[in-house]
Design an enzyme around this catalytic site. Structure first.
Site, PDB file in Angstrom:
ATOM      1  N   ARG A   1       0.808  -1.207   0.000  1.00 48.41           N
ATOM      2  CA  ARG A   1       0.000   0.000   0.000  1.00 48.41           C
ATOM      3  C   ARG A   1       0.846   1.265   0.000  1.00 48.41           C
ATOM      4  NH1 ARG A   1      -3.919  -0.026  -2.375  1.00 48.41           N
ATOM      5  NH2 ARG A   1      -2.848   1.670  -3.404  1.00 48.41           N
TER       6      ARG A   1
ATOM      7  N   LYS B   1       5.573  38.938  -2.210  1.00 48.51           N
ATOM      8  CA  LYS B   1       4.216  38.761  -2.714  1.00 48.51           C
ATOM      9  C   LYS B   1       3.312  39.911  -2.261  1.00 48.51           C
ATOM     10  CE  LYS B   1       2.683  34.498  -2.851  1.00 48.51           C
ATOM     11  NZ  LYS B   1       2.757  34.184  -4.301  1.00 48.51           N
TER      12      LYS B   1
END
Length: 277
Positions: A98, A165
């Site tokens: 998995r 930003k």
């Protein structure tokens, strides 16, 4: 990928899944049972991580597991292709299944997505790059998948480069003030990038002499004007809302870099099966 950091991450992923052991597998199979299995591509995809990731998952559980014929990173494969074959203790193969599948399905999905973007602009002088919009704990792996597909990486973390930003600018007062403070606070070896969304901000960036100007969510006409105004005085990055339908038009404006958050945050996982032999 850094092998030390990768192994540390893989140990964490295995510990999360195994916790106190695989009670189903341990009840059904003994320590001497042996098996062979394969990872099979259920649809066309760009393969990533078969040797560097999946094989290491199994080898960390048991160094005696043999992983054979891994498909090289970045190779486009067809439906039904064998991506990796392995043999070893049945318990080990089932314990690692998995975790190994979860990781390579994710990485192949990112690489397949990135390859589509790269193909759309392959004849143009522009780079497709990722962003920091990655899954927490998987950044190194996801950015590796981007590179395997022929695209490029933006900064890896907040410590890799200065990117001023909109919120930095709003809190500071102006681009000029933010750039001046940044220059006082970082080494001369660090390039400064600024995010802009108006022509006035682009002009201010040019006056400040920043190294990279990001054109954020600009329409194509404004983007073309910005590229012409910059005229090679800084690298130009386009960002915001980029998808497979718009990336070609954006590239044709003349920008140097196109950053695409969707390479990592929206890439669908590929379907890979583990078939028992």
């Amino acid at each position: 990928m850094d092998s030390y950091l990768l192994e540390t991450s893989l140990h964490t992923f295995l510990r999360e899944d195994l916790e106190h052991g695989d009670i189903t597998t341990d009840a059904i199979f003994g320590p001497d049972d042996q098996a062979r299995a394969r990872f099979i591509a259920r649809h066309p995809m760009v393969a990533v991580g078969m040797e560097e990731v999946a094989a290491k998952v199994f080898s960390l559980l048991d160094s005696r597991v043999q992983c054979l014929h891994p498909v090289p990173d970045g190779k486009l494969v067809d439906t039904g292709s064998v991506l990796l074959e392995f043999e070893g203790a049945t318990r080990t193969l089932l314990r690692g299944e998995r975790v190994a599948l979860n990781l390579v399905q994710r990485l192949c999905g990112i690489a397949t997505q990135a390859a589509r973007f790269v193909e759309r602009v392959a004849d143009l002088d522009v780079k497709i790059v990722d962003t920091r919009k990655t899954t927490p704990g998987l950044r190194m792996l996801e950015k590796y998948a981007v590179r395997a597909a022929g695209a490029y990486n933006h900064r890896y973390s907040l410590s890799d480069g200065v990117l001023i930003k909109d919120n930095h600018i709003a809190a500071c007062g102006s681009i000029t003030e933010a750039v001046q403070r940044a220059r006082r606070g970082v080494p001369h070896t660090i390039q400064i990038e600024v995010e802009t969304d108006t022509m006035e901000q682009v002009e201010e960036c040019l006056r400040c002499g920043v190294g990279v100007i990001m054109l954020d969510n600009m329409d194509l006409a404004t983007m073309r004007k910005a590229v012409q105004l910059i005229n090679g005085r800084a690298l130009v990055e386009a960002s915001g809302g980029v998808n497979l339908e718009t990336v070609r038009d954006i590239a044709e404006t003349g920008v140097n870099i196109i950053s695409v958050g969707g390479l990592t945050h929206s890439a669908p996982a590929c379907d890979i099966g583990m078939d028992w032999l």
